[in-house]
Design a protein around this motif. Sequence first.
Motif, short mmCIF file in Angstrom:
data_model
loop_
_atom_site.label_atom_id
_atom_site.label_comp_id
_atom_site.label_asym_id
_atom_site.label_seq_id
_atom_site.Cartn_x
_atom_site.Cartn_y
_atom_site.Cartn_z
N PHE A 41 0.93 -1.02 0.06
CA PHE A 41 -0.05 -0.08 0.06
C PHE A 41 0.90 1.21 -0.07
CE2 PHE A 41 -3.25 -3.24 0.88
CZ PHE A 41 -4.21 -2.67 0.36
N GLN A 42 2.06 1.34 0.92
CA GLN A 42 3.01 2.33 0.63
C GLN A 42 3.48 2.50 -0.88
OE1 GLN A 42 5.87 0.97 3.43
NE2 GLN A 42 4.89 2.67 4.90
N ASN A 45 0.56 4.19 -2.95
CA ASN A 45 0.26 5.55 -2.66
C ASN A 45 1.44 6.43 -3.17
OD1 ASN A 45 -0.47 7.75 -1.18
ND2 ASN A 45 0.72 7.30 0.53
N GLU A 46 2.62 5.84 -2.98
CA GLU A 46 3.88 6.73 -3.61
C GLU A 46 3.68 6.70 -5.16
OE1 GLU A 46 8.35 5.29 -4.83
OE2 GLU A 46 7.53 4.58 -3.19
N GLN A 48 0.79 6.67 -7.08
CA GLN A 48 -0.63 7.10 -7.02
C GLN A 48 -1.28 6.32 -8.12
OE1 GLN A 48 -2.04 10.51 -5.69
NE2 GLN A 48 -0.71 9.48 -4.50
N SER A 50 -4.20 3.08 -7.80
CA SER A 50 -5.43 3.07 -7.30
C SER A 50 -5.50 1.43 -6.87
CB SER A 50 -6.63 3.22 -8.03
OG SER A 50 -6.88 4.36 -8.39
N ARG A 70 -6.15 2.04 5.54
CA ARG A 70 -7.04 3.43 5.03
C ARG A 70 -5.94 4.51 4.87
NH1 ARG A 70 -9.39 7.49 7.89
NH2 ARG A 70 -11.22 8.31 6.90
N ASP A 71 -5.22 4.71 5.82
CA ASP A 71 -4.25 5.87 6.05
C ASP A 71 -3.36 5.86 4.80
OD1 ASP A 71 -2.80 3.53 7.13
OD2 ASP A 71 -1.24 4.83 7.68
N LEU A 72 -3.03 4.78 4.14
CA LEU A 72 -2.38 4.87 2.78
C LEU A 72 -3.15 5.22 1.67
CD1 LEU A 72 0.13 2.04 3.85
CD2 LEU A 72 0.32 4.70 3.79
N ILE A 73 -4.46 5.34 1.86
CA ILE A 73 -5.23 5.46 0.39
C ILE A 73 -5.78 6.82 0.26
CG2 ILE A 73 -7.64 4.56 -0.42
CD1 ILE A 73 -7.04 1.73 1.35
N ASN A 74 -5.38 7.17 -0.77
CA ASN A 74 -5.85 8.60 -1.25
C ASN A 74 -5.88 9.08 -2.63
OD1 ASN A 74 -3.24 8.87 -2.32
ND2 ASN A 74 -2.31 10.08 -0.57
N VAL A 75 -6.14 7.82 -3.35
CA VAL A 75 -6.48 7.73 -4.64
C VAL A 75 -7.75 7.09 -5.23
CG1 VAL A 75 -3.94 7.97 -5.45
CG2 VAL A 75 -5.07 5.70 -4.96
#
Length: 152
Positions: A41-42, A45-46, A48, A50, A70-75
């Motif tokens: 997941f890192q 995230n890095e 970008q 999905s 959840r904290d590593l999901i921003n896309v």
Amino acid sequence: MKITGLKEFIKKFRAFSLSIPRDHNIAIETRNPNYLNRSYFQFLNEMQISPVFVQGYYMPAIKDIYYHFRDLINVPVVIRLMGPDRQKIESLSQGSWDKIIIPKDGELADITKIIDDLDKRSIKVFVNVNNHYEGSAPLTIRKLQELVSRPR
């Protein structure tokens, strides 16, 4: 091509993803539950990229993985509702995919909570439903639409 583990997978996928124009969105689905860890997941995230969460087969429940990382999901996120046993549901359906055969209302409630959480965080979510999930993708989609549209 044989991949020997997550480190090699990440190395090869990083090289591949860098060859894709950045104006394209990338989503990746793994069906190796051993890959669903912080490093994976890192990396997503890095880069970008999905994540695609699979509900079914031998994968862990989406809710467990989503809330853990959840904290590593921003896309944007893709959710695939596939079902645990394709042969069983095909036998039960006898080729007719017009009714719910194996209801998964509890799982759908969990998925709805994830969709709500992503919505509150302004993260897009795409849901793909297979007939093998409950017996009728259109009816499952209708159930999910009703759950998502209910006031909470």
